[in-house]
Design an enzyme around this catalytic site. Structure first.
Site, PDB file in Angstrom:
ATOM      1  N   TRP A   1      -2.214  -4.590   7.160  1.00 37.20           N
ATOM      2  CA  TRP A   1      -2.742  -5.899   7.545  1.00 37.20           C
ATOM      3  C   TRP A   1      -3.836  -5.806   8.592  1.00 37.20           C
ATOM      4  CZ3 TRP A   1      -2.015  -5.379  12.623  1.00 37.20           C
ATOM      5  CH2 TRP A   1      -0.947  -4.574  13.024  1.00 37.20           C
ATOM      6  N   ASN A   2      -4.104  -4.617   9.119  1.00 36.66           N
ATOM      7  CA  ASN A   2      -4.883  -4.561  10.367  1.00 36.66           C
ATOM      8  C   ASN A   2      -6.376  -4.789  10.187  1.00 36.66           C
ATOM      9  OD1 ASN A   2      -4.733  -1.978   9.091  1.00 36.66           O
ATOM     10  ND2 ASN A   2      -5.734  -1.123  10.880  1.00 36.66           N
TER      11      ASN A   2
ATOM     12  N   GLU B   1      -3.172   7.447   3.362  1.00 34.22           N
ATOM     13  CA  GLU B   1      -3.887   7.305   4.644  1.00 34.22           C
ATOM     14  C   GLU B   1      -2.888   6.724   5.636  1.00 34.22           C
ATOM     15  OE1 GLU B   1      -6.647   8.533   5.160  1.00 34.22           O
ATOM     16  OE2 GLU B   1      -7.590   8.708   3.204  1.00 34.22           O
TER      17      GLU B   1
ATOM     18  N   CYS C   1      -6.115   2.647  12.845  1.00 37.40           N
ATOM     19  CA  CYS C   1      -5.439   3.935  12.683  1.00 37.40           C
ATOM     20  C   CYS C   1      -6.194   5.057  13.368  1.00 37.40           C
ATOM     21  CB  CYS C   1      -5.290   4.229  11.202  1.00 37.40           C
ATOM     22  SG  CYS C   1      -6.861   4.125  10.333  1.00 37.40           S
TER      23      CYS C   1
ATOM     24  N   GLU D   1     -10.913   9.271   1.318  1.00 38.53           N
ATOM     25  CA  GLU D   1     -11.557   8.062   0.825  1.00 38.53           C
ATOM     26  C   GLU D   1     -12.992   8.084   1.330  1.00 38.53           C
ATOM     27  OE1 GLU D   1      -8.636   5.255   2.283  1.00 38.53           O
ATOM     28  OE2 GLU D   1      -7.701   5.173   0.305  1.00 38.53           O
TER      29      GLU D   1
HETATM   30  P1  NAD Z   1       3.489  -0.420   6.866  1.00 38.92           P
HETATM   31  O1  NAD Z   1       3.639   0.997   6.469  1.00 38.92           O
HETATM   32  O2  NAD Z   1       4.651  -1.129   7.411  1.00 38.92           O
HETATM   33  O3  NAD Z   1       2.974  -1.289   5.626  1.00 38.92           O
HETATM   34  C1  NAD Z   1       1.838  -0.915   4.896  1.00 38.92           C
HETATM   35  C2  NAD Z   1       1.954  -1.500   3.504  1.00 38.92           C
HETATM   36  O4  NAD Z   1       3.044  -0.883   2.832  1.00 38.92           O
HETATM   37  C3  NAD Z   1       2.236  -3.003   3.497  1.00 38.92           C
HETATM   38  O5  NAD Z   1       1.546  -3.585   2.406  1.00 38.92           O
HETATM   39  C4  NAD Z   1       3.741  -3.057   3.272  1.00 38.92           C
HETATM   40  O6  NAD Z   1       4.171  -4.259   2.664  1.00 38.92           O
HETATM   41  C5  NAD Z   1       3.960  -1.864   2.346  1.00 38.92           C
HETATM   42  N1  NAD Z   1       5.292  -1.277   2.406  1.00 38.92           N
HETATM   43  C6  NAD Z   1       6.092  -1.171   3.494  1.00 38.92           C
HETATM   44  N2  NAD Z   1       7.234  -0.534   3.159  1.00 38.92           N
HETATM   45  C7  NAD Z   1       7.130  -0.224   1.839  1.00 38.92           C
HETATM   46  C8  NAD Z   1       8.006   0.438   0.920  1.00 38.92           C
HETATM   47  N3  NAD Z   1       9.198   0.916   1.290  1.00 38.92           N
HETATM   48  N4  NAD Z   1       7.585   0.587  -0.362  1.00 38.92           N
HETATM   49  C9  NAD Z   1       6.373   0.116  -0.762  1.00 38.92           C
HETATM   50  N5  NAD Z   1       5.526  -0.540   0.058  1.00 38.92           N
HETATM   51  C10 NAD Z   1       5.899  -0.701   1.348  1.00 38.92           C
HETATM   52  O7  NAD Z   1       2.261  -0.423   7.871  1.00 38.92           O
HETATM   53  P2  NAD Z   1       1.589  -1.663   8.596  1.00 38.92           P
HETATM   54  O8  NAD Z   1       2.442  -2.063   9.750  1.00 38.92           O
HETATM   55  O9  NAD Z   1       1.224  -2.698   7.585  1.00 38.92           O
HETATM   56  O10 NAD Z   1       0.232  -0.978   9.107  1.00 38.92           O
HETATM   57  C11 NAD Z   1       0.177  -0.162  10.224  1.00 38.92           C
HETATM   58  C12 NAD Z   1       0.176   1.310   9.845  1.00 38.92           C
HETATM   59  O11 NAD Z   1      -0.873   1.588   8.929  1.00 38.92           O
HETATM   60  C13 NAD Z   1      -0.092   2.168  11.053  1.00 38.92           C
HETATM   61  O12 NAD Z   1       0.746   3.301  11.045  1.00 38.92           O
HETATM   62  C14 NAD Z   1      -1.549   2.584  10.860  1.00 38.92           C
HETATM   63  O13 NAD Z   1      -1.923   3.734  11.520  1.00 38.92           O
HETATM   64  C15 NAD Z   1      -1.621   2.717   9.394  1.00 38.92           C
HETATM   65  N6  NAD Z   1      -3.023   2.650   8.938  1.00 38.92           N
HETATM   66  C16 NAD Z   1      -3.639   3.795   8.505  1.00 38.92           C
HETATM   67  C17 NAD Z   1      -4.977   3.769   8.112  1.00 38.92           C
HETATM   68  C18 NAD Z   1      -5.677   5.028   7.642  1.00 38.92           C
HETATM   69  O14 NAD Z   1      -6.724   4.940   7.005  1.00 38.92           O
HETATM   70  N7  NAD Z   1      -5.170   6.219   7.922  1.00 38.92           N
HETATM   71  C19 NAD Z   1      -5.690   2.567   8.140  1.00 38.92           C
HETATM   72  C20 NAD Z   1      -5.035   1.420   8.600  1.00 38.92           C
HETATM   73  C21 NAD Z   1      -3.692   1.479   8.982  1.00 38.92           C
END
Ligand code: NAD
Length: 494
Positions: A164-165, A262, A297, A475
């Protein structure tokens, strides 16, 4: 829908741009989607924006099936036709970027100016990958007595899950490359930012994508699981945290489908005392703390500073942080908005309390909620800790909020050792005027992305992606495209 030119900067008028439904499948909104009814709240003032039905497993199924049909239509076009359609998609998105930015700001609270810049940056990815659609070449293998060649072919339907960020950029690193590679995509945005992706898909489809090629099924983990488990999904591309990554990786392993992950980061920024210290300190503070309220991230959330520059850096970081204007996302003067949800707000406050109890570091500035006139939203003070213990939880774990940890070091070896002593390996930042040191340290950092004397952005031509617990795959650039295709070898006897 009102035209982009009349897009307001005030919150009330921006609400006109919200999509009528959150789920978008086969070129149509799905108002009666089968997931939960979700009331979305604007993080800037805690007021409800409306109620939308999210996607259930049945909607995921329709999305994948329509993706499969649309992908056949897509591949019946010539590469040049696909390029031209993607060029039109990028132009249409650019025409309506203010609407997209306004909805992004409403749903997750990013300051409108940052959101506009981020949305334009995201649309660059569409333009960039449009240009790749007719430039995908194969390989020839020198096998004696044969003509042996390899062709890159799409997976069919890519299942993509994003956080969502930064909804615009989060989507842009997934969608255009998948389409340019010849795939359909079913995108599952987070239930914490379920709205702007739908608008992207609607605009893209109206600009000429075959209906069903780009479907959006917002929802929570169950919807994500339904997507990962669907037998029609040929590759899973995920951005998010490590807990979800483990659950998704387990399904991918059971299904034997490839993944691009990612994940999180705790990236180190190394300021050496031969750097342009004032510039480095200012930029490092801005990027780590203010940008998107620290919800990024690859932000440099660990600031490692050589002792000769330590006091000066602390002074500049403190001054820079205290000058941030924390305010309403649609406010003219705002440089730092709220965090995206009540859950994030409470989680980060909990970390601040724990840091105080555990004495992970000394508080330089911030350390709590903003309160006052802004008490109705999820506003946190820009927060900086110094003399942070490199072994502490604060130094090791992702906060994903406006919190910077400053750590002193004596020499290059110690700086590299501290930077690399972390489970994550997403990005690294080096600040030095010595060319030799810049290359030397960049080579030694265990990170997939290193930026020297600058703030890393996400330009579409540069392959981005983490090492270690920060994920696998890239990516951006040609590498990002190749991840989304599979190589077929053809062996012709001569
Ligand atoms: P999250 O892992 O809780 O959720 C990410 C997505 O995965 C959401 O759409 C969520 O609904 C889905 N999801 C959650 N649990 C799942 C499951 N068991 N099975 C399938 N889908 C599932 O993360 P968040 O709180 O939405 O985002 C923050 C995290 O994302 C941080 O750790 C951040 O560093 C990371 N992030 C990484 C990058 C990158 O490019 N490396 C970019 C942005 C955010």
């Amino acid at each position: 829908m009102t035209s982009a030119k009349s897009v307001p900067v005030d919150e009330e008028a921006a609400r006109d741009f919200l999509p009528t439904a959150a789920v978008y499948v086969n070129g149509e909104f799905v108002p009666d989607a089968t997931g939960e009814a979700h009331e979305h709240v604007h993080p800037g003032d805690g007021r409800p924006l409306g109620i939308w039905n999210l996607a259930g497993a049945g909607d995921v199924d329709s999305a994948v099936l329509s993706g499969q049909a649309a992908q056949r239509v897509w591949m019946s076009k010539t590469p040049g036709e696909r390029r031209d359609i993607l060029v039109n998609v990028a132009a249409a998105l650019r025409d309506r970027h203010l609407e997209l930015a306004a909805v992004g700001t409403l749903e997750m609270g990013m300051p409108i100016r940052t959101s506009v810049a981020g949305t334009l940056g995201a649309i660059e990815w569409f333009s960039y990958y449009a240009g790749w659609a007719d430039k995908i070449e194969g390989v020839v293998a020198p096998v004696p007595g044969t003509h042996d060649y390899g062709v890159y072919q799409p997976y069919g339907v890519v299942g993509s899950i994003i956080p969502w960020n930064g909804p615009a950029l989060g989507l842009a690193v997934k969608v255009p490359a998948a389409l340019a590679a010849g795939n359909a995509i079913v995108l599952k945005p987070s239930d914490f930012a379920p709205l702007s992706s739908t608008l992207f898909a609607q605009i893209a489809t109206e600009a000429g994508l075959p209906p069903g090629l780009f479907n959006v099924v917002p929802g929570g983990p169950d919807t994500g699981q339904a997507l990962c488990r669907h037998p029609g999904v040929g590759l899973i591309s995920f951005t998010g945290g490590n807990v979800a990554a483990r659950a998704i990786g387990t399904v991918a392993a059971q299904r034997q489908v490839p993944t691009v992950f990612e994940l999180g980061g705790k990236s180190a920024s190394l300021i050496f005392d031969d750097a342009d210290v004032p510039r480095a300190a200012k930029l490092a503070a801005v990027l780590a703390v203010a940008q998107n309220s620290g919800q990024g991230c690859f932000l440099p959330t660990r600031l490692l500073v050589q002792r000769g520059a330590y006091e000066q850096v602390l002074e500049i970081v403190n001054k820079t942080a205290s000058r941030f204007t924390v305010g309403r996302p649609f406010g003219e003067a705002t440089t730092m908005g709220p965090v995206a949800s009540r859950q994030s707000f409470e989680r980060i406050l909990g970390i601040m309390e724990r840091v105080a109890t555990d004495k992970d570091g000394e508080l330089l500035t911030g350390g709590g909620p903003v309160g006052g006139d802004l008490a109705d939203g999820y506003y946190l003070q820009p927060t900086v800790y110094y003399d942070v213990d490199p072994a502490s939880r604060l130094a090791r774990e992702e906060v994903f909020g406006p919190v910077l940890s400053v750590i002193p070091f004596d020499d290059e070896d110690q700086a590299v050792a501290i930077a690399n002593d972390n489970d994550f390996g997403l990005a690294g930042y080096v600040w030095t005027e010595s060319l030799r040191r810049a290359h030397r340290v960049a080579a030694r950092l265990d990170a997939g992305y290193v930026s020297v004397n600058s703030l890393a952005g996400l330009p579409p031509a540069a392959p981005f992606g983490g090492w270690k617990a920060s994920g696998h795959g890239k990516e951006g650039g040609r590498e990002g495209l190749l991840q989304l295709m599979r190589l077929k070898n053809v062996h012709i006897a001569l």
